[in-house]
Design an enzyme around this catalytic site. Structure first.
Site, PDB file in Angstrom:
ATOM      1  N   GLU A  43       4.977  -6.078  -5.437  1.00 28.88           N
ATOM      2  CA  GLU A  43       4.631  -6.029  -6.860  1.00 28.88           C
ATOM      3  C   GLU A  43       5.683  -6.787  -7.665  1.00 28.88           C
ATOM      4  O   GLU A  43       6.823  -6.331  -7.779  1.00 28.88           O
ATOM      5  CB  GLU A  43       4.548  -4.593  -7.363  1.00 28.88           C
ATOM      6  CG  GLU A  43       4.192  -4.519  -8.848  1.00 28.88           C
ATOM      7  CD  GLU A  43       4.319  -3.116  -9.424  1.00 28.88           C
ATOM      8  OE1 GLU A  43       3.779  -2.887 -10.518  1.00 28.88           O
ATOM      9  OE2 GLU A  43       4.946  -2.257  -8.781  1.00 28.88           O
ATOM     10  N   THR A  75       0.837  -1.203   0.000  1.00 34.36           N
ATOM     11  CA  THR A  75       0.000   0.000   0.000  1.00 34.36           C
ATOM     12  C   THR A  75       0.865   1.244   0.000  1.00 34.36           C
ATOM     13  O   THR A  75       0.574   2.220  -0.714  1.00 34.36           O
ATOM     14  CB  THR A  75      -0.934  -0.009   1.232  1.00 34.36           C
ATOM     15  OG1 THR A  75      -1.746  -1.170   1.196  1.00 34.36           O
ATOM     16  CG2 THR A  75      -1.815   1.228   1.246  1.00 34.36           C
TER      17      THR A  75
END
Length: 319
Positions: free
Chosen positions: A280, A68
């Protein structure tokens, strides 16, 4: 009455946290204007950051884990505004491992983390900008490859929920018998390395994967990235594991790793190489990673170990 205006961009997994609800209510009762936006799918964080910037927010708070934080910081960095014209970035650690927050000294309790953001004078910090196959990615904490990346990607969600950062360690132990080295070539100003590695860290922050300190001396306001390469160990595996147990992870790292502190680095591999940018996964044969100095302002403890001003100057490059 506080004139500041905050946007809390909250990972949907943490939306039901009762301590968080109480902490938000307390900030509102203190007179702070605090809007909550909950992410549900890819692109939400970027959209909410644009909304916050358009609304003239003074702070954007990333509520969640390192992923986040990466999304929110990257959305801020992706605008055409200088750091001083952007909302300050706050970190509310609500993820599994919270590697960046842990290394930065940000408190875990939501009330304490929000109080820190309210009282801290934001400081300019660096971000990592990674280019791969014409795509641009941003990273606030650490880009990792090799063994650690596979551990992070293979650790099951249920295990993470039960055990937190310990889940990464257990997954790593399970993989010790099947560590597969990755061939690559790295180069940067005054630094070159080529060979097979089992772990790679390019750090703005210091740790990933639930406390694995791949870049133990990284600072987020020095304009440099820290690089750590752990080569294929072959017969040294047992000795290295012994050093981890008897002397700590830092001692083991010093024994086997190649390290450098650089403004940028290029990574090339004959085969597609996966890197993990705070959750990611990005895969390419060629990467260019730049440290972008002072790209955002962040609310941090004044004595945060990640700030250069809290430590004596250190020499660079570190090799």
């Amino acid at each position: 009455m506080d004139a500041s205006s905050w946007f809390l961009i909250l990972n949907g997994k943490a939306a039901g946290d009762e301590a968080l609800r109480e902490a938000v209510a307390a900030q509102r009762e203190a007179g702070r204007r605090l809007a909550v936006r909950v992410t549900w799918e890819r692109g939400d964080a970027e959209r909410y950051v644009r909304e916050a910037v358009a609304a003239g927010a003074t702070h954007v708070v990333a509520g969640g884990g390192d992923g986040t934080l990466r999304e929110v910081a990257g959305a801020l960095a992706g605008t055409d505004r200088d750091a001083g014209a952007l909302p300050a970035l706050g970190v509310l650690p609500l993820g599994t491992a919270n590697d960046f927050a842990s290394a930065a000294g940000i408190p875990e309790a939501p009330a304490d983390a929000l109080a820190l953001i309210a009282g801290a004078a934001p400081v300019a910090v660096d971000l990592l900008r990674l280019r791969a196959d014409d795509a641009v990615h941003w990273c606030a904490n650490l880009a990792s490859g090799g063994f650690g990346t596979r551990i992070t990607l293979e650790t099951r969600e249920g295990l993470k929920k039960m055990l937190g950062g310990l889940a990464y360690f257990l997954t790593g132990i399970a993989r010790l018998g099947r560590i597969e080295p990755t061939p690559a070539r790295l180069r940067g100003p005054g630094f070159e390395w080529a060979g097979d590695f089992i772990a790679l860290g390019v750090g703005n922050g210091r740790q990933a994967g639930g406390g694995q300190a791949l870049c133990p001396e990284a600072l987020i306001d020095d304009g440099l990235l820290d690089v750590t390469v752990v080569p294929e160990l072959s017969g040294e595996v047992a000795a290295t594991i012994g050093a981890v147990v008897s002397e700590g992870k830092a001692a083991a790292l010093e024994q086997v790793a190649a390290r450098a502190r650089l403004p940028w680095i290029e990574i090339e591999s004959r085969q597609p190489l996966p890197l993990n940018l705070d959750g990611e996964p990005v895969q390419a044969r060629h990467f260019r990673i730049d440290c972008v100095p002072g790209r955002v302002r962040m609310a941090l403890p004044a004595d945060s170990p990640l700030l250069a001003r809290t430590r004596e100057p250190h020499a660079q490059p570190l090799q």
